[in-house]
Scaffold this active site. Structure first.
Site, mmCIF file in Angstrom:
data_model
loop_
_atom_site.group_PDB
_atom_site.id
_atom_site.type_symbol
_atom_site.label_atom_id
_atom_site.label_comp_id
_atom_site.label_asym_id
_atom_site.label_seq_id
_atom_site.Cartn_x
_atom_site.Cartn_y
_atom_site.Cartn_z
ATOM 1 N N GLY A 350 0.788 -1.224 0.094
ATOM 2 C CA GLY A 350 0.125 -0.197 0.062
ATOM 3 C C GLY A 350 1.056 1.350 -0.016
ATOM 4 N N GLU A 353 7.407 3.266 4.299
ATOM 5 C CA GLU A 353 7.784 4.606 5.272
ATOM 6 C C GLU A 353 9.168 5.058 5.051
ATOM 7 O OE1 GLU A 353 8.087 0.870 7.722
ATOM 8 O OE2 GLU A 353 6.697 1.443 6.178
ATOM 9 N N ASN A 354 9.764 4.732 3.709
ATOM 10 C CA ASN A 354 10.883 5.199 3.504
ATOM 11 C C ASN A 354 11.321 6.568 4.173
ATOM 12 O OD1 ASN A 354 11.303 3.039 1.443
ATOM 13 N ND2 ASN A 354 10.131 4.232 0.253
ATOM 14 N N HIS A 386 -0.577 6.114 8.883
ATOM 15 C CA HIS A 386 0.198 4.807 9.059
ATOM 16 C C HIS A 386 1.515 5.367 8.832
ATOM 17 C CE1 HIS A 386 0.672 0.475 9.248
ATOM 18 N NE2 HIS A 386 1.629 0.746 8.662
ATOM 19 N N GLU A 387 1.892 5.812 7.446
ATOM 20 C CA GLU A 387 3.448 5.929 7.290
ATOM 21 C C GLU A 387 4.123 6.918 7.925
ATOM 22 O OE1 GLU A 387 4.490 3.587 5.317
ATOM 23 O OE2 GLU A 387 2.610 3.085 5.049
ATOM 24 N N HIS A 390 5.394 5.846 11.293
ATOM 25 C CA HIS A 390 6.429 5.031 11.448
ATOM 26 C C HIS A 390 7.802 6.161 11.326
ATOM 27 C CE1 HIS A 390 5.718 0.999 10.779
ATOM 28 N NE2 HIS A 390 4.920 1.190 9.493
#
Length: 1901
Positions: A350, A353-354, A386-387, A390
């Protein structure tokens, strides 16, 4: 032991007394023990004779591999050594966005990594995967020297670059390793990869990355573990005009030239210290929108057109606020100066999270108010949250190893709801976690194949093991338990501990226990929090053991207990838990709406006094589902909760209303509560409008759909849910102003979708009309504004495509291909909703082509298709067929891969599907399942759970029990019976050795020749009511007089399934015939069940020339197995009636009484039947004595019959019934037609009576021999396997073949009746008077009767031209079978046809239809007078005896000589070329040269003919021919492979051979002659004889299949049909186009094929409409009536609206007035089928009720066929299941029903799965003795045309080869051969056929 008293229909189970049961078990066990013991001795003895052979190496299963000794080499370990720690990487990469000289996309790179040595070592291991090194690695010391590199290599399994050194790296010293490399910029979505998209008609490339979890090593050599954090300096080389991005800020971008190429070089600022998996770099032609908030630059990158359309604006608007929220939540500033977010066209996950450059699927980042739904908007908000979560939790502080992945992903999955809620406060986001995560993961965590959140490090090593952890447990369970933790700690304490944790471990790595320590510190500082244990002790019960508890509260006692919740309570938990599956459970609860103080459940059971309730109180636990557990209550509390729901549901919190539904349904599945209770939780929904309870109910009802949408329960579910949803649908209709506005609330918008989706799904017409209307408006104006509300598009698209056909699908596909990502996602899902299998197959094929379906979307597309009940089996077959490709492309590294496995198997709920799944796992064990490994195990467990579900019907369970008892009983019986024979056989072999064994007489299938029967005296007493053991039986006595012709001490007499009363200690009594010396005494008697003998060994010898009497008294079961003496049942006037009847042919007389059961052992039969008073007894002879008497205290009637003529045992018949008759006399012969009283009263026997006399007269004239008997009885039986049986003097028929109703039967029924009567009466001479010597020449018997049946019928009905129809019904039909290498000659060697199943196999199309065809050819070239003359002398010479085929040839040859006619050879020589070799020739005529050749015709010319022919596949061929319409007078003989006939040179005229298809061969011509014939057909087709117009079509289509002519040539022969009105050419064309439908109706060719056929048939439809005065008159001629049916059938099938409206109207009128069926009887079959296909359950149920009540067999037959036309899988599955129950579908009809369902393209897969699943039952009930059984195999495999199906067929054969296939053995071989030919045909012709059809239907400009 009395077997007849215990064995009954296996489908119904066995009921036995305790005594008999004990006896069976003892005998069975003793037999087993005996056999085992003797087997041991046998093995020992055998070993003395022969050495044991090695095991056959031909098995397809792999032998177990020897476990290798584990390597202790560091490069064979998956974890890096701890000796080196990276500090800094300098990485330069140059992705090429165009292909190189070999067509590849590549990237090149240079990398240097500085690392510190923390432990002396002479080895460097650094991860590297799929990289090619262009220079040797270089090692340098940073502050000193470095050892030289000794050697380096790539270790591919563990993915290392291994560098061995000549010296040692020193502790605390730093070194630099430099490498240069290149790799493929592939489109595999892992590492550095390529994504492609179209913009403004131009293909563009994005070079992008996905490193998580283990693909950084695929981009550059690195220490690729999360704990190996380092700083990264990145430089990207890229084309001018493109944008380069990475984690860090851009430092500089300069233009330069490298190797003559102008490029940009962009360098980036060093990253923070981070893990390799967080690295990202991208080169693209993107644009961005941006803003800066608190010195953080936020940019949203996407395709330029997307940015221009404002699709990045929503993400930009919420990113800043979410970042601010998390800064406050974590009490920590965002660690980076920028936050880039980019939407990629191809991305497997989806989002990712770089750090500083987050990558997304386009649909997860881009929002467009014109296209996006509120669901899209929510998804974007939650995924961004969500990302961004992180950025701290995962990036700033990182897990030490992947075994703690759950903490990373579970935490982000939890707080994403908090972050989204912070920016969209009105949405109620936090509550949705219950539906999206808690309930979702419960389903997986309730399996024994689940796993704990945290695993041991050593258990997670390989990349695929790591990928497997990215599952629902890590994400959703992780989120759920952290939410629970937050709940019982309070948000304040939870955040406090979290903030100190992040602060301490910033830029470092942790394990999950570090978080517990910090949370415990926070608890200790807050005096208001009281916990029963430490945070770690509490949470470890949730983290270190899988699963979760169900908490049970008894409100009567206050008892509270917990138990591990398992969906399948019978499953075995093999994983040991450190806490013994006991949890520390926080319970928030309320009493009658009032919240109560929280409780902790620490032990298995506790008592909480506060939880006792009064009568008026109810208790509800787990408020707002904060706890990760389910709750059960005592029944009283459940009742009170349900009462509260139904009276005032709002007193229960909305989340808990959803919880009650979900808990109850899942506990019902686990058999903890009743299914009824679960369903009762949904009754209140008629008053509910809130989203969460509805969504919970629909999620759970979805399981009902999955389990039952292929069963009869489906209709009940549909009806109930439609009733429940009506109010909700009306609520939204009203509140949105008739769908013109959007509901205000976020969740209301969701529930509006539910309302429409469910209303349409359950068939609410108003809803279906609404959505199809909206979709139609869009189709009519595709370039205009799509007015369908974005929120509703998914459900509208899906329902409209489901209701529509190819036009709707093609439109949606066209829109999908040009849509933006948001809209495309909706369309992609909706395209899987079609009910057309061919469209779903096309869609599945598209997933293999990334230009059609992007790789990122392939797995979800397959799952969408599997969600569709029509698509489920297609998707399952598809992934098995393409497993290697799918695994390679999506397997090891794809997180969505497990979804694929789960998605295609979630409907699995049967033993058969479980077996398939296990086989799938076993077959691909070597390839593996990558990230789907655990999913496979979970699917297996889920399937078992589904099978054992609490929802399983009692009927299913009962059937299961019955089957188990039946099999046990039968096993005991077989073992007990077999023991003696087994002992004898084993000892024989052991003593003499395998090589020297002489087969004992009782082990041979043919009787010895020492004894000949003379007469039988048989008395039989069938019991027409069951005994106390519920069994129907018959008893009997038999005395056979036989003559001994050679001295012998052995009597073998056939006996099968009979139990004998002992006679002086033996099963029989032997005496001498009158006047002979005494008979020898009996030594022993036993049964040999395999060869079906009673074996009688004598103490002395029988003497040649003497006669003896053998007496026996016996009993047998009067079973409903349609063989031997059997039982048939029917209802009349509401009463069940029983018929005792028989079918002895071919080997079942032995099942009625002991007899010498071979056709040449003719005898006279004296029959007496004992039967109930008031019933009728019938047999071959006339009744001569009927007396009423008493037997065993029972009043009975005893009927004795006159002795039969000398005849074979298979012609004997005995019947007891309550029938009546009509009669007539034909000269001295009494003719009687017997049937059910109602049938006779309604004159259904009149037509048979009318034609029997004339047909008898015809055959007396034809044979020139009088009818040999004084009567001919014909009887119609309710249950009869075959069409009819020629028992001498009493012919038995299926009801539909003898009875004709002038009001309800069609002309087809009438023709069937007259031809079958003619067939059977023909046998009275040919077969009965003169009989074949052995079954190897069945063809002469059946082929002759099949041929002359047309002559007899033609004499009775001279206006019908019925003689011509043999061409369609027999010749063309059998050509298809005889063109296979698995065919067989008409006549076989006697030694090859021995076993009963081999005999049954002879009754096939070859014997009947080819036999008829070659005899017709023989009659034609001899002339009928000569043929009849030879026939008459043959019958006279061999009356009352037996013959072989050559006897007939001799008599025909004498007739030839007597007539002075000339033949090129003796009749025998000519006919042997047709009888003694299989197949037939194709005669090829070259009209340019006059060359005429013959060649063995094979449908698959590449097939290997392994059967040798005595004539080398050369025939003596009579050729009748014409030139330009003028017949040539004489037959021309083709005797060689090649000859010349100069008269056949055309000279511009056309030549046509095989006039009227009198010869059994096909004809091919040179292309010039074909063209001339086509010109003639299209100009004036009637010049060519009618039969030959049919022949031309059939020949050329089959020649094309054999690749002798082109496929377009074949198709062109149909063009003239638009002007043709005759039946035979049309029927020939439709028969051949049927093959095209079979091959292509699951492909994209289907719709063009339909369009062409529609164009072709419309004129014929209008022709019959005209000549019947708008369908009010009869069509006229017999064959015109047939063609009228063709016209309507094809017009309706191809979508002619007028036709569909016509048939639906007729059917509706009948439904409205069921007792007044006005549909013309000739048209009923096609009208019923068309109406059922167009209708739904209502039409089907009506048809079923009419079928069950039909008083006319022919009407029942039409309805039975039409029921298989349904297009809804659940109806077809219901119908298939009925074939297992003879009270629903008679056994005689079961095979027909299965093949009818298989002929339906929706039903083909269903029928194939059904046959495989029920094979043992089907084989037992229909196998060995049924001639129709082969049709099941042929029918279910007719469509097979892809390699997967071939493999399935091979697997099926292999799986059941031990059981065998009985009479279908040859059919299986033919199915294999046919499938292989079909595969080749499809591969070679599909595109050409598609192009031709499109060319014919495309409008001409």
């Amino acid at each position: 032991m009395c077997c007849a008293s215990v064995v009954r229909d296996m489908g119904k189970g066995v009921f036995i007394s305790k005594g008999i049961g004990a006896l069976l078990i003892i005998v069975g066990a003793a037999s087993v023990a005996t056999i085992i013991a003797l087997s041991v001795v046998y093995a020992q003895e055998k070993s003395k004779n022969n050495e044991v052979s090695p095991t056959d190496g031909g098995s397809t299963t792999n032998p177990p591999a020897t476990t290798p000794t584990p390597s202790d080499k560091p490069w064979d370990q998956y974890r890096l050594p701890k000796s080196l720690v990276p500090d800094h990487y300098h990485l330069s990469l140059w992705p090429r966005l165009t292909t190189d000289e070999i067509g590849m996309y590549i990237f090149t790179g240079e990398s240097s990594v500085v690392f510190k040595c923390v432990m002396d070592t002479n080895l460097i291991l650094i991860h590297s995967n799929k990289l090619n090194y262009t220079k040797a690695p270089v090692l340098e010391g940073v502050n000193g020297t470095a050892p030289d590199i000794k050697m380096h290599w790539l270790q591919t399994v563990t993915q290392y670059l291994v560098i061995e050194l000549d010296g040692t790296l020193k502790k605390d010293h730093s070194y630099r390793l430099s490498t240069e490399f290149r790799g493929e910029l592939a489109d595999d979505l892992g590492g550095f990869y390529r994504s492609e998209y179209m913009e403004n008609g131009i293909s563009k490339i994005v070079a992008t990355t996905q490193m998580q979890p283990t693909d950084a090593r695929k981009s550059f050599p690195c220490f690729d573990e999360p704990a190996m954090k380092a700083v990264f300096d990145i430089t990207l080389t890229h084309p001018p005009g493109t944008v380069a991005l990475s984690n860090g800020e851009e430092k500089a971008s300069v233009s330069t030239t490298i190797n003559g190429v102008k490029v940009m070089q962009t360098s980036f600022k060093p990253t923070e210290k981070m893990s390799t998996y967080l690295l990202a770099y991208i080169v693209s032609d993107y644009d961005n929108v941006n803003t800066t908030i608190d010195n953080v630059m936020i940019r949203i990158f996407a395709r330029k057109s997307a940015i221009l359309a404002g699709q990045g604006d929503y993400a930009l608007n919420i990113t800043g606020p979410i970042l601010k929220y998390f800064e406050e939540y974590y009490n920590s500033s965002y660690p980076l100066p920028k936050s880039d977010q980019i939407a990629l066209p191809d991305f497997n996950a989806g989002a990712m999270e770089n750090w500083g450059l987050i990558t997304y699927r386009e649909t997860a980042l881009l929002y467009d108010s014109s296209f996006s739904s509120n669901g899209n908007k929510e998804r974007i908000a939650t995924i961004i949250a969500h990302e961004l979560a992180h950025m701290w939790f995962g990036n700033l502080v990182t897990l030490r190893w992947w075994n703690d992945l759950w903490l990373n992903e579970g935490f982000a999955s939890y707080v994403e709801y908090l972050g989204a809620d912070a920016v969209e406060k009105d949405w109620g986001m936090k509550d949705l976690m219950v539906l999206n995560d808690v309930h979702r993961v419960f389903a997986i965590d309730a399996l024994t194949s689940s796993h704990p959140l945290s695993s041991k490090e050593e258990d997670i090593q390989k990349p695929e093991q790591i990928s497997e952890l990215f599952d629902a447990i890590s994400y959703s369970k992780g989120a759920s338990v952290l939410r629970m933790l937050d709940g019982f700690l309070t948000e304040e304490v939870f955040k406090s501990g979290l903030q100190t944790y992040l602060k301490q471990f910033a830029f470092g790595n942790t394990v999950y226990t570090d978080l517990w320590i910090h949370l415990q510190d926070a608890v200790d500082k807050n005096s208001s929090i009281t916990l029963p244990n430490t945070v770690a002790e509490i949470m470890n019960t949730w983290v270190l053991q899988m699963g979760f508890p169900v908490v049970t509260i008894d409100t009567a006692t206050g008892s509270v207990s917990q138990k591990h919740f398992l969906l399948d309570p019978d499953s075995e938990v093999t994983v040991v838990s450190p806490y013994k599956y006991q949890w520390t459970v926080p319970i928030k609860w309320m009493k009658t709406g009032a919240p109560q103080p929280a409780k902790w459940l620490v032990d298995k059971t506790e008592n909480v006094a506060d939880m006792k309730t009064t009568e008026s109180e109810w208790l509800l636990a787990n408020i707002n589902v904060e706890g990760y557990y389910r709750v059960n209550y005592d029944q009283s509390n459940w009742d009170k909760l349900l009462h509260a729901l139904n009276t005032n549901h709002q007193v229960i919190p909305v989340i808990n209303r959803a919880q009650l539904v979900d808990d109850a349904f899942n506990m019902a599945r686990a058999k903890i509560v009743s299914t009824e209770l679960a369903l009762r939780t949904t009754t209140y929904l008629t008053k509910e409008t809130a989203f969460m309870p509805w969504e919970s109910a629909l999620d759970n009802m979805d399981f009902f759909y999955l389990m039952f949408d292929r069963s009869e329960v489906y209709g009940l579910i549909q009806a109930y849910l439609q009733k429940q949803v009506l109010n909700l649908y009306g609520f939204y209709k009203e509140s949105t102003g008739n769908w013109t506005t959007i509901p205000k609330g976020h969740l209301d918008q969701y529930n509006q979708v539910n309302a429409i989706s469910l209303a349409c799904k359950t068939g609410l017409k108003e809803c279906t009309d609404l959505v199809t209307g909206w979709f139609k408006q869009w189709m009519e104006n595709p370039k205009g504004n799509n007015t369908i509300a974005p929120n509703l598009r998914s459900t509208v698209y899906c329902n409209a495509i489901a209701a529509g056909g190819a036009a709707e699908w093609d439109f949606a596909w066209a829109q999908f291909k040009k849509a933006n990502a948001i809209e495309a996602d909706k369309l992609r899902s909706a395209l899987a909703c079609t009910k057309q299998p061919w469209l779903l197959n096309r869609y599945l094929e598209y997933t293999l082509n990334s230009t059609m379906i992007r790789k990122q979307d392939a797995t979800s597309t397959i799952v969408y298709i599997a969600n569709n009940v029509v698509g489920q089996s297609l998707a399952w077959d598809f992934i098995r067929a393409h497993w290697t490709y799918i695994f390679t492309e999506y397997g090891g590294g794809s997180f969505s891969f497990s979804n694929l496995i789960n998605g295609v198997t979630k409907r699995f709920s049967s033993e058969f599907e479980l077996k398939q799944l296990r086989q799938f796992k076993e077959e691909h064990a070597e390839t593996g399942f990558g990230s789907g490994t655990l999913a496979v195990d979970q699917s297996i467990e889920r399937t078992i759970s589904n099978m054992n579900s609490g929802f399983t019907s009692a009927a299913d369970r009962d059937m299961g029990k019955c089957c188990r008892v039946s099999k046990l009983c039968v096993l005991c019986v077989l073992l007990a019976t077999a023991s003696v024979a087994t002992i004898v056989t084993l000892w024989t072999i052991a003593l003499v050795g395998d090589g020297e064994v002489t087969t004992a007489p009782w082990d041979r299938y043919r009787l010895p020749t020492a004894l000949i029967p003379l007469s039988y005296t048989v008395t039989l007493w069938p019991r027409l009511s069951p005994g106390p053991d519920d069994l129907y039986i018959f008893t009997g006595e038999s005395e056979v007089e036989f003559q001994c012709v050679a001295d012998t001490d052995l009597i073998l007499i056939h006996s099968n399934k009979l139990q004998f009363v002992l006679q002086e200690g033996h099963m029989v009594r032997l005496t001498a015939a009158a006047g002979a010396e005494p008979a020898p005494r009996i030594k022993s008697t036993w049964f040999q069940p395999v060869t079906q003998y009673m074996v009688i060994q004598l103490k002395g010898k029988l003497k040649a020339g003497l006669s003896y009497l053998l007496f026996s008294s016996f009993s047998g079961e009067l079973a409903d197995d349609l063989a031997g003496f059997y039982r048939s049942e029917y209802e009349e006037d509401g009463l069940k009636k029983v018929v005792a009847t028989s079918q002895m042919h071919p080997t079942h007389a032995r099942k009625t009484f002991p007899c010498f059961d071979e056709p040449s052992l003719k005898a006279v039969f004296n029959i007496t039947l004992i039967h109930p008073p008031g019933t009728v007894a019938l047999s071959n002879g006339m009744e001569i004595d009927v007396v009423n008497t008493t037997k065993d205290g029972v009043a009975v009637t005893q009927t004795r019959f006159e002795a039969t003529k000398k005849m074979s045992s298979y012609l004997l018949v005995v019947i007891v019934c309550d029938f009546t008759f009509i009669s007539a006399k034909q000269q001295d012969t009494l003719i009687r037609i017997w049937a059910r009283r109602k049938a006779i009263e309604s004159h259904q026997g009149d037509y048979a009576l009318k034609v029997t006399g004339p047909i008898l007269d015809f055959f007396q004239r034809y044979y020139n021999i009088s009818y040999p008997l004084n009567k001919t009885d014909q009887i119609a039986l309710p249950d009869f396997y075959f069409g009819a049986m020629e028992n001498w003097g009493l012919v038995t028929y299926r009801e539909s073949n003898l009875l004709y109703d002038p009001l309800g039967s069609s002309n087809r029924n009438k023709e069937t009746t007259v031809t079958i009567i003619a067939h059977e009466l023909a046998h009275m001479w040919f077969g009965n008077l003169v009989t074949l010597k052995w079954w190897n020449e069945v063809w002469l018997n059946e082929g002759f009767a099949s041929y002359v049946s047309y002559l007899g019928a033609d004499d009775a009905e001279p206006d019908w031209d019925v003689k011509d129809l043999i061409v369609l019904d027999d010749i063309h039909r059998v050509f298809a079978v005889d063109a296979l290498t698995s065919s067989h000659p008409l006549s076989s060697d006697e030694d090859d046809i021995l076993k009963p199943e081999q005999i049954s196999e002879q009754f096939d199309a070859i014997s009947y239809s080819k036999g008829a065809s070659v005899l017709r050819m023989l009659s034609d070239f001899l002339s009928e007078p000569v043929f009849v003359q030879g026939l008459s002398t043959y019958l006279t010479a061999f009356s009352y005896s037996n013959t072989v085929g050559s006897d007939l040839w001799q008599h025909l040859n004498m007739a030839v000589k007597n007539s002075n006619m000339s033949l090129p050879h003796h009749v025998g020589e000519i006919m042997n070329t047709w009888v003694l070799q299989m197949g037939f020739p194709v005669v090829t005529i070259d009209t340019a040269t006059g060359n005429v050749t013959q060649e063995h015709f094979l449908l698959d010319p590449e097939s290997n003919v392994t059967v040798k022919s005595p004539y080398n596949y050369k025939w003596l061929i009579p050729v009748r021919w014409m030139k330009t319409g003028f017949p040539q007078s004489n037959v021309w003989w083709l005797s060689k492979k090649t000859e010349v006939n100069l008269d056949m040179r055309s000279g511009g005229a056309w030549v046509l051979a095989n006039i009227n298809v009198s010869g059994y061969y096909r004809v091919n011509y040179d292309l010039g002659n074909w063209e001339r014939l086509l010109v003639q057909l299209n100009a004036e087709h009637k010049v060519i004889p009618l039969i030959n117009r049919a022949q031309i079509i059939d020949d050329v289509f089959n020649l094309a299949r054999a690749r002798l002519v082109s496929t377009p040539l074949a198709l062109r022969t149909t063009l003239f049909l638009s002007a043709e009105t005759e039946y035979m050419p049309w029927q020939s064309a439709l028969d051949n186009m049927h093959y095209y439908y079979l091959m292509l109706d699951r492909t994209e060719v289907y719709q063009p094929l339909q369009d062409y056929m529609k164009k072709l048939v419309t004129p014929l439809f209008l022709h019959f409409k005209n000549i019947t005065s708008e369908w009010t008159d009869d069509a006229g001629r017999h064959t015109d009536q047939y063609n009228q049916v063709n016209a309507i059938r094809m017009a309706c099938q191809t979508g002619v609206t007028e036709c569909q409206n016509l048939t639906s109207l007729w059917f509706t009128q009948w439904m409205d007035s069921p007792h007044n069926n006005l549909i013309p009887s000739n048209l009923r079959s096609v009208v019923y089928c068309s109406a059922i296909a167009a209708g739904g359950e209502r039409e089907w149920d009506f048809c079923w009720s009419q079928f069950k009540s039909a008083a006319v067999a022919s009407e029942a037959s039409k309805l039975m066929s039409a029921l298989a036309c349904a297009t809804k899988p659940e109806l077809l599955l219901r119908y298939l299941s009925f074939t297992l129950n003879s009270s629903m579908i008679r056994k005689q009809d079961a095979s027909s029903v299965i093949t009818a369902v298989a002929s339906n393209r929706v039903g083909q897969n269903l029928a194939w799965d059904f046959v495989r699943e029920q094979w043992e039952y089907i084989f037992t009930d229909y196998g060995v003795g049924s001639f129709a059984f082969a049709s099941i195999i042929s029918g279910v495999t007719a469509r097979f045309s892809v390699p997967t199906e071939l493999q399935q067929l091979k697997d099926f054969v292999k799986e059941h080869e031990h059981l065998g296939f009985g009479s279908a053995t040859l059919a299986v071989e033919q199915a294999l051969e046919r499938t292989q030919a079909n595969i080749k045909w499809l591969q070679q012709n599909q595109q050409e056929v598609l192009d031709w059809f499109i060319g014919q239907t495309r409008p001409h400009m």
